[in-house]
Design an enzyme around this catalytic site. Structure first.
Site, short mmCIF file in Angstrom:
data_model
loop_
_atom_site.label_atom_id
_atom_site.label_comp_id
_atom_site.label_asym_id
_atom_site.label_seq_id
_atom_site.Cartn_x
_atom_site.Cartn_y
_atom_site.Cartn_z
N GLY A 77 0.79 -1.23 0.00
CA GLY A 77 0.00 0.00 0.00
C GLY A 77 0.82 1.28 0.00
O GLY A 77 0.25 2.38 0.03
N GLN A 78 2.15 1.16 -0.06
CA GLN A 78 2.96 2.38 -0.09
C GLN A 78 2.66 3.15 -1.37
O GLN A 78 2.38 2.55 -2.41
CB GLN A 78 4.45 2.02 -0.03
CG GLN A 78 4.87 1.41 1.30
CD GLN A 78 6.28 0.84 1.24
OE1 GLN A 78 7.22 1.52 0.83
NE2 GLN A 78 6.43 -0.41 1.63
N VAL A 79 2.78 4.49 -1.27
CA VAL A 79 2.37 5.35 -2.40
C VAL A 79 2.96 4.86 -3.74
O VAL A 79 2.24 4.70 -4.72
CB VAL A 79 2.76 6.82 -2.15
CG1 VAL A 79 2.40 7.69 -3.34
CG2 VAL A 79 2.07 7.33 -0.89
N LEU A 81 3.79 2.07 -4.72
CA LEU A 81 3.37 0.73 -5.15
C LEU A 81 1.91 0.69 -5.60
O LEU A 81 1.45 -0.31 -6.16
CB LEU A 81 3.56 -0.28 -4.01
CG LEU A 81 4.99 -0.46 -3.49
CD1 LEU A 81 5.01 -1.35 -2.25
CD2 LEU A 81 5.86 -1.07 -4.59
#
Ligand SMILES: Nc1nc2c(ncn2[C@@H]2O[C@H](COP(=O)(O)OP(=O)(O)OP(=O)(O)O)[C@@H](O)[C@H]2O)c(=O)[nH]1
Ligand SMILES: [Mg+2]
Length: 203
Positions: A77-79, A81
């Site tokens: 969920g990292q920006v 990704l």
């Protein structure tokens, strides 16, 4: 004759397989939830929370309930990704969107990422379970409060539900999955995906 009976047997006894995409911003608890799901449905196979690390690629989990086989795709969920998410949309039967309901500072990010998911045309009609995770923590907001806070528009064209969950102690997980399977089984999108898979299988 054999193939006729085999076809009938398969129709009656083979369970459908559905793909559920687990989305949400980083640290929402997606992978911890997937591991808890495995430990509930596969009797002890999931990793404990202290062995879960931030996701960079894809985690896959398979479970089976009384009516269906579910394949979960858990993405990071990292920006940086989040652009990968949409590569999975077309094949997904349903979405489980996880929110850290104990961290108010993450709500705006979670809301805007969810709005993009909801609007994407490749996810049209996909049932959506919005998970208010981390219910074991003090100060957490429940499913109704989260629904009020998010005040999401454009939800009406799909089945959706808010569910309070803890990926640590497992509360709410089974009811969420039961709802998801019920919705997937009766929604039009599933028919469309089934027809598409049937056509592809014949080519
Ligand atoms: N108290 C509590 N902590 C949780 C719960 N679920 C996850 N956590 C914690 O939240 C942190 C993030 O969990 P992850 O499962 O890695 O989150 P994620 O959404 O997969 O994060 P990314 O892979 O980076 O997208 C970890 O420290 C978990 O132990 C929960 O239900 N309760
Ligand atoms: Mg993860």
């Amino acid at each position: 004759m054999f193939s006729l009976f085999y076809g009938l047997w398969k129709f009656v006894f083979t369970k459908d397989e559905f793909h559920v995409l687990i989305l949400g911003v980083d640290k929402a608890g997606k992978t911890t939830l997937l591991e808890k799901l495995k430990s509930i449905y596969l009797k002890g196979e999931g990793l404990p929370p202290d062995r879960v690390v931030p996701t960079v690629g894809l985690n896959i989990g398979r479970i089976e309930d009384a009516n269906a086989k579910l394949v979960f795709w858990d993405l990071g969920g990292q920006v940086g990704l989040r652009t990968i998410w949409e590569k999975y949309y077309e094949e997904a039967h349903a979405i489980m969107y996880v929110i850290d309901a104990a961290t108010a500072s993450s709500f705006e990010d979670a809301k805007s990422a969810l709005e993009k998911v909801i609007c994407h045309e490749h996810l049209r009609g996909a049932p959506l379970l919005i998970v208010a995770n981390k219910q074991d923590l003090p100060g957490v907001i429940n499913d109704e409060e989260l629904s009020e806070f998010l005040n999401l528009k454009e939800l009406d064209e799909r089945p959706y539900m808010f569910q309070a969950v803890s990926a640590y102690d497992g509360r709410g997980i089974k009811s969420g999955i039961d709802w998801l399977v019920e919705q997937i089984e009766k929604c039009k999108r599933t028919e469309t995906l089934r027809a598409r898979a049937g056509v592809a299988g014949k080519i």
